[in-house]
Design an enzyme around this catalytic site. Structure first.
Site, short mmCIF file in Angstrom:
data_model
loop_
_atom_site.label_atom_id
_atom_site.label_comp_id
_atom_site.label_asym_id
_atom_site.label_seq_id
_atom_site.Cartn_x
_atom_site.Cartn_y
_atom_site.Cartn_z
N ASP A 219 -36.43 -13.41 41.59
CA ASP A 219 -36.08 -14.59 42.39
C ASP A 219 -37.04 -15.74 42.11
O ASP A 219 -36.62 -16.90 41.99
CB ASP A 219 -36.10 -14.23 43.88
N GLY B 139 -38.12 -8.02 31.68
CA GLY B 139 -39.26 -7.41 32.34
C GLY B 139 -40.56 -7.77 31.65
O GLY B 139 -40.85 -8.94 31.38
N THR C 160 -33.72 -11.92 31.34
CA THR C 160 -35.09 -11.43 31.53
C THR C 160 -35.20 -10.00 31.03
O THR C 160 -34.29 -9.18 31.22
CB THR C 160 -35.51 -11.51 33.00
N GLY D 114 -40.63 -10.17 28.40
CA GLY D 114 -40.44 -11.61 28.41
C GLY D 114 -39.04 -12.02 28.80
O GLY D 114 -38.35 -11.30 29.54
#
Length: 292
Positions: A230, A199, A197, A202
């Site tokens: 999560d 942020g 990831t 993408g």
């Protein structure tokens, strides 16, 4: 598309104590004017609550203390629709996370593991058609045991970042990290499948060091990033296990993660997974979710 996914989360359950401030303090600095809140958390519990609200059949394996916080955490999971019958009550305080969140949604977190150090698999069975998702807020010995015992799909959210045993990297069907964790764990270059990831930029899927899919992040107005990763983990696991292709699964997981950052809670409400699929109009934020 109809979700048909059985997902077991093995991981941490924490009581979150959160201070929301204008900015994060520097080392040794005191900042006033904060707002204090208490809420359910823990990476494992956050992932379980997200999975259940997205529509997966979800159970959780974890541990809480014989205290008021433990009972509150269990009730929060029941309310989300999680099967809590395999959560043990142990002779230790319920895990606690001390969190500071700034006006841009960035955070600092200190975790006191408490009962999470005593999570075990005694008497637990796993089915072949059951996906298992875990994280590193429980003991590495337990992660290694999962790698040996889980007969079906195994996903490992390698956070907080720490070196993984080779047998875990080799066994995991999916490893999920953020870009910082990915840079700290060069061993993931050899993993079957890694979700990374980035942020607001993408996320990507990488197979044995080669990127096979990328999806841009969905637009969001950040309130808190505490539970976003999560929620992404739960959604990506559900998407891949439900037969979505790599790019579509990333797009759906990004949309779920973006919805999560627009809520102060680490365990926000979600619409069913189908509403976050590519081409669907993204659900809007409820008025009750607006920051004060």
């Amino acid at each position: 598309m109809t979700i048909d996914c059985s997902l077991t989360i093995v991981g941490s359950i924490n009581a979150d104590i959160t201070a929301t401030t204008s900015r994060l303090p520097a080392a040794g600095e005191t900042i006033g004017g904060g707002r204090l809140s208490r809420s359910p958390g823990g990476k494992g519990a956050n992932q379980a609550a997200a999975a259940a609200r997205l529509g997966a059949r979800t159970r959780m394996i974890g541990a809480v203390g014989a205290d008021a916080e433990g009972q509150a955490m269990l009730q929060a999971l029941r309310t989300a629709g999680v099967d809590v019958s395999d959560i043990a009550e142990v002779d230790a305080e319920t895990g606690t996370a001390l969190i500071i969140v700034d006006a841009a949604g960035e955070n600092q977190i200190a975790v006191c593991e408490g009962a999470n150090a005593l999570v075990g698999l005694d008497g637990v069975e796993f089915a072949k058609n059951e996906a298992v998702l875990t994280q590193l807020e429980i003991s590495m010995d337990l992660i290694t045991e999962l790698a040996d015992r889980v007969p079906g799909f195994l996903a490992v959210n390698a956070a907080p970042a720490q070196p993984l045993p080779a047998e875990v990297v080799d066994r995991a069907d999916l490893l999920i990290v953020n870009e910082t964790e990915y840079s700290l764990l060069p061993q993931l270059q050899e993993a079957k499948l890694v979700a990374v990831t980035y942020g607001a930029r993408g996320s990507a899927l990488v197979a044995r060091g080669t990127q096979i899919a990328f999806a841009e992040a969905a637009p969001a107005i950040p309130v808190s990033t505490v539970g976003a990763g999560d929620a992404f983990c739960a959604a990506l696991t559900i998407g891949l296990r439900s037969g979505l292709g790599p790019e579509a699964a990333l797009q759906a997981a990004n949309a779920v993660g973006s919805a999560a950052v627009e809520d102060i809670s680490a365990q926000p409400e979600f619409d069913r997974f189908e509403t976050y699929l590519p081409g669907r109009e993204r659900p809007g934020r409820l008025e009750s979710d607006e920051p004060e």
